[in-house]
Design a protein around this motif. Structure first.
Motif, PDB file in Angstrom:
ATOM      1  N   UNK A   1      48.825  48.024  41.000  1.00  0.00           N
ATOM      2  CA  UNK A   1      50.281  47.633  41.435  1.00  0.00           C
ATOM      3  C   UNK A   1      50.246  46.339  42.379  1.00  0.00           C
ATOM      4  N   UNK A   2      49.078  46.177  42.986  1.00  0.00           N
ATOM      5  CA  UNK A   2      48.760  45.111  44.236  1.00  0.00           C
ATOM      6  C   UNK A   2      47.997  43.986  43.879  1.00  0.00           C
ATOM      7  N   UNK A   3      47.734  43.796  42.546  1.00  0.00           N
ATOM      8  CA  UNK A   3      47.118  42.767  42.023  1.00  0.00           C
ATOM      9  C   UNK A   3      47.358  42.372  40.698  1.00  0.00           C
ATOM     10  N   UNK A   4      46.983  41.219  40.159  1.00  0.00           N
ATOM     11  CA  UNK A   4      47.120  40.767  38.800  1.00  0.00           C
ATOM     12  C   UNK A   4      45.670  40.938  38.187  1.00  0.00           C
ATOM     13  N   UNK A   5      45.706  41.376  36.805  1.00  0.00           N
ATOM     14  CA  UNK A   5      44.415  41.342  36.005  1.00  0.00           C
ATOM     15  C   UNK A   5      44.755  41.794  34.805  1.00  0.00           C
ATOM     16  N   UNK A   6      43.577  42.033  33.900  1.00  0.00           N
ATOM     17  CA  UNK A   6      43.932  42.572  32.341  1.00  0.00           C
ATOM     18  C   UNK A   6      42.744  43.817  32.211  1.00  0.00           C
ATOM     19  N   UNK A   7      43.328  44.421  31.221  1.00  0.00           N
ATOM     20  CA  UNK A   7      42.370  45.613  30.875  1.00  0.00           C
ATOM     21  C   UNK A   7      42.193  45.454  29.339  1.00  0.00           C
TER      22      UNK A   7
ATOM     23  N   UNK B   1      40.018  47.364  21.858  1.00  0.00           N
ATOM     24  CA  UNK B   1      39.636  45.792  22.020  1.00  0.00           C
ATOM     25  C   UNK B   1      40.751  44.824  22.404  1.00  0.00           C
ATOM     26  N   UNK B   2      42.083  45.394  22.492  1.00  0.00           N
ATOM     27  CA  UNK B   2      43.202  44.542  22.690  1.00  0.00           C
ATOM     28  C   UNK B   2      43.406  44.483  24.342  1.00  0.00           C
ATOM     29  N   UNK B   3      43.636  43.171  24.765  1.00  0.00           N
ATOM     30  CA  UNK B   3      43.592  42.864  26.049  1.00  0.00           C
ATOM     31  C   UNK B   3      44.941  42.603  26.447  1.00  0.00           C
ATOM     32  N   UNK B   4      45.370  43.244  27.589  1.00  0.00           N
ATOM     33  CA  UNK B   4      46.602  43.262  27.972  1.00  0.00           C
ATOM     34  C   UNK B   4      46.664  42.998  29.499  1.00  0.00           C
ATOM     35  N   UNK B   5      47.663  42.014  29.971  1.00  0.00           N
ATOM     36  CA  UNK B   5      47.585  41.676  31.303  1.00  0.00           C
ATOM     37  C   UNK B   5      48.621  42.556  32.207  1.00  0.00           C
ATOM     38  N   UNK B   6      48.336  42.671  33.245  1.00  0.00           N
ATOM     39  CA  UNK B   6      49.225  43.551  34.300  1.00  0.00           C
ATOM     40  C   UNK B   6      49.440  42.755  35.629  1.00  0.00           C
ATOM     41  N   UNK B   7      50.437  42.810  36.197  1.00  0.00           N
ATOM     42  CA  UNK B   7      50.994  41.993  37.290  1.00  0.00           C
ATOM     43  C   UNK B   7      51.124  42.587  38.531  1.00  0.00           C
ATOM     44  N   UNK B   8      51.119  42.204  39.608  1.00  0.00           N
ATOM     45  CA  UNK B   8      51.499  42.840  41.122  1.00  0.00           C
ATOM     46  C   UNK B   8      52.836  43.339  41.434  1.00  0.00           C
ATOM     47  N   UNK B   9      53.167  44.158  41.558  1.00  0.00           N
ATOM     48  CA  UNK B   9      54.402  44.615  42.280  1.00  0.00           C
ATOM     49  C   UNK B   9      54.556  44.583  43.744  1.00  0.00           C
ATOM     50  N   UNK B  10      53.442  44.904  44.312  1.00  0.00           N
ATOM     51  CA  UNK B  10      53.548  44.998  45.903  1.00  0.00           C
ATOM     52  C   UNK B  10      52.369  44.086  46.420  1.00  0.00           C
ATOM     53  N   UNK B  11      52.539  43.734  47.772  1.00  0.00           N
ATOM     54  CA  UNK B  11      51.497  43.195  48.381  1.00  0.00           C
ATOM     55  C   UNK B  11      50.524  44.237  49.026  1.00  0.00           C
ATOM     56  N   UNK B  12      49.308  44.084  49.213  1.00  0.00           N
ATOM     57  CA  UNK B  12      48.462  44.980  49.744  1.00  0.00           C
ATOM     58  C   UNK B  12      48.815  45.280  51.399  1.00  0.00           C
ATOM     59  N   UNK B  13      48.583  46.243  51.804  1.00  0.00           N
ATOM     60  CA  UNK B  13      48.753  46.521  53.221  1.00  0.00           C
ATOM     61  C   UNK B  13      47.345  46.706  54.153  1.00  0.00           C
ATOM     62  N   UNK B  14      47.669  46.532  55.495  1.00  0.00           N
ATOM     63  CA  UNK B  14      46.431  46.784  56.322  1.00  0.00           C
ATOM     64  C   UNK B  14      45.147  46.083  56.013  1.00  0.00           C
TER      65      UNK B  14
END
Length: 502
Positions: free
Chosen positions: A450-456, A461-474
């Motif tokens: 939830x803190x980065x963009x990427x793909x699984x 074999x289906x590639x799906x993107x995910x997007x960040x919701x929150x900024x990393x802390x610390x």
């Protein structure tokens, strides 16, 4: 009736030429043509009951005598001339809405479905009038515990039976049914079934067109308009279902209350993806907050003691440079981008001294449904296929694979200190608070999904993107850049340190 996309039929909607597939109903063909026909009981993935009658349309005839029928169950025929906005159709919709809202409570101000309620939307669009009835509304059961997860308000229920059909046709548990008749009808659990055992039960919350079925866990957390949906991928198993992660909008951030509520996951819902999960997800996907919101590790450690991030990265890089027989235990929860970054350094600077093995980060838990023929897969890791495309699998026990190593880099979860050789140096890249972090020579906190963009890449074999919701802390950093830094790339190290939150 089955649909044949290879055979088309020409017809008209509101005077505009349209094309339908053979076997399509008016409501299906209209949707593809961009024409919205109101509906409550109809759902594209369920059978057609024809309960609500709000989808009534007019069909013109050659003799000038039109006829009317529900669009959800009317097959398209060649040359058919359909009207969805005629004066008669509009009157029929108003009359239907008057009937549907006859006993429905006007409690929109406190209803958690408010903002996503079709009844509200259609009342505003197609009726907009106070009830014509002067009689008292019939009262029904409120706050009925349909299961441990779902609360039913029968007064809001319009008996569309979507929930019943879902348990009969999709989850196949047959856990819900209707009792009594007419305006006394009620949705109830079936006598010979337990709705708590339906691992897909929460889908009925999404498909309920009104505020009758509500999540007991998310009840009264936040209004829909205070939150937004970020597209993501469920990491609960190798299916990789497309989901929406709902969280508070920045412009509606809470000021006086606990600020951590602004970075809380309010709910998880399915994002329709025909290639992967259709419009459904299992209940494990709904409960991802329990995984993602565990106590986080946000501080780098050297020898179990808090250290500056640059010091910890430098120390880990030094240990890796000194290693002669290094082993990297690869996370099967890492994104395609992180895996590619690790593969680059292990086939480059570290190729002669390091080997890698793909481990499972998560395994089935006691009481968890391991696998079924709907969505749930036995592999409880979202990106094992992509990892195995780059690295060999861990065969047997972890201890055997790292027995001769003088340094073990553990990325992610699933490896205990007992699995590691006593004399080896240990560098851990993790996201959550564990005792193992204190025992590692170096621990580096890394971001979660939830803190980065990427793909699984899922098991098919289906590639799906995910997007960040929150900024990393610390001191939390992204593993993608961290791998380059650990391999001695000074530019990558500066980028990692610059991206960390002080």
């Amino acid at each position: 009736m089955s649909i044949d996309p290879h055979v088309t039929i020409d017809f008209f909607i509101n005077g505009t030429p349209c094309t339908a597939y053979d076997g399509e109903t008016v409501i299906q063909a209209a949707r593809r043509a961009g024409v919205s026909i109101p509906h409550f009981c109809w759902h594209p993935n369920l059978s057609v009951p024809g309960n609500c009658r709000i989808c009534m349309v007019e069909v013109e005839s050659d003799n000038g005598d039109p006829w009317f029928d529900i669009g959800c169950n009317m097959p398209v025929t060649a040359g058919m001339r359909v009207l969805t906005e005629s004066d008669t159709v509009k009157k029929l919709r108003r009359d239907t809405m008057q009937f549907i809202t006859l006993n429905h409570p006007v409690d929109c101000g406190i209803c958690n479905k408010s903002g996503e309620c079709l009844l509200q939307d259609y009342h505003y669009e197609h009726n907009g009038r106070p009830s014509l009835s002067i009689d008292r509304k019939n009262h029904a059961t409120k706050f009925y515990p349909l299961s441990d997860r779902i609360m039913l308000d029968n007064e809001r229920c319009i008996m569309c039976t979507r929930c019943v059909r879902f348990t009969h046709e999709v989850s196949k548990t047959h856990a819900l049914g209707a009792v009594h008749r007419g305006d006394h009808s009620l949705i109830r659990p079936a006598e010979n079934a337990d709705f708590n055992e339906d691992v897909y039960s929460d889908n009925v919350i999404d498909i309920c067109p009104v505020g009758a079925l509500l999540s007991r866990e998310n009840l009264d957390h936040a209004r829909v308009w205070y939150t937004k949906a970020t597209p993501s991928v469920c990491p609960g198993c190798a299916r990789g279902c497309s989901i929406d992660v709902w969280h508070r909008k920045p412009e509606w951030a809470l000021k006086a209350l606990d600020p951590s509520l602004n970075a809380r996951i309010e709910r998880v819902t399915p994002r329709e993806n025909a290639e992967v999960n259709g419009p459904w997800i299992c209940n494990k996907g709904r409960d991802l907050a329990r995984i993602w919101e565990r106590p986080r590790a946000t501080t780098a450690l050297v020898g179990g003691t808090p250290a500056a991030l640059d010091e910890a990265v430098e120390r880990a890089s030094q240990l890796m440079a000194e290693a002669a027989r290094g082993v990297v235990l690869v996370s099967s929860w890492g994104s395609n981008e992180e895996l590619a970054s690790l593969h680059e350094v292990l086939t480059g600077r570290l190729a002669s001294r390091f080997t890698a093995r793909v481990k499972p980060d998560h395994v089935p838990q006691p009481g968890e449904l391991v696998e079924d023929d709907i969505l749930i897969m036995a592999d409880k890791n979202p990106n094992r296929r992509a990892a195995l495309a780059l690295f060999p699998a861990l065969e047997g026990e972890v201890a055997a694979a790292v027995a001769d190593a003088d340094l073990v880099l553990v990325w992610g979860e699933g490896v205990t200190d007992a699995d590691l050789p006593a004399g080896a140096r240990v560098v851990r890249l993790g996201s959550y608070q564990y005792e193992t972090a204190l025992r590692a020579d170096v621990f580096l906190p890394i971001s979660i999904q939830t803190e980065r963009d990427g793909h699984y890449t899922n098991a098919q074999g289906v590639v799906t993107a995910f997007s960040s919701c929150f900024a990393p802390k610390g001191d939390v950093v992204h593993a993608e850049g961290l791998f380059q830094a650990l391999a001695g790339n000074r530019k990558a190290l500066h980028r990692v340190l610059a991206g960390a939150v002080s």
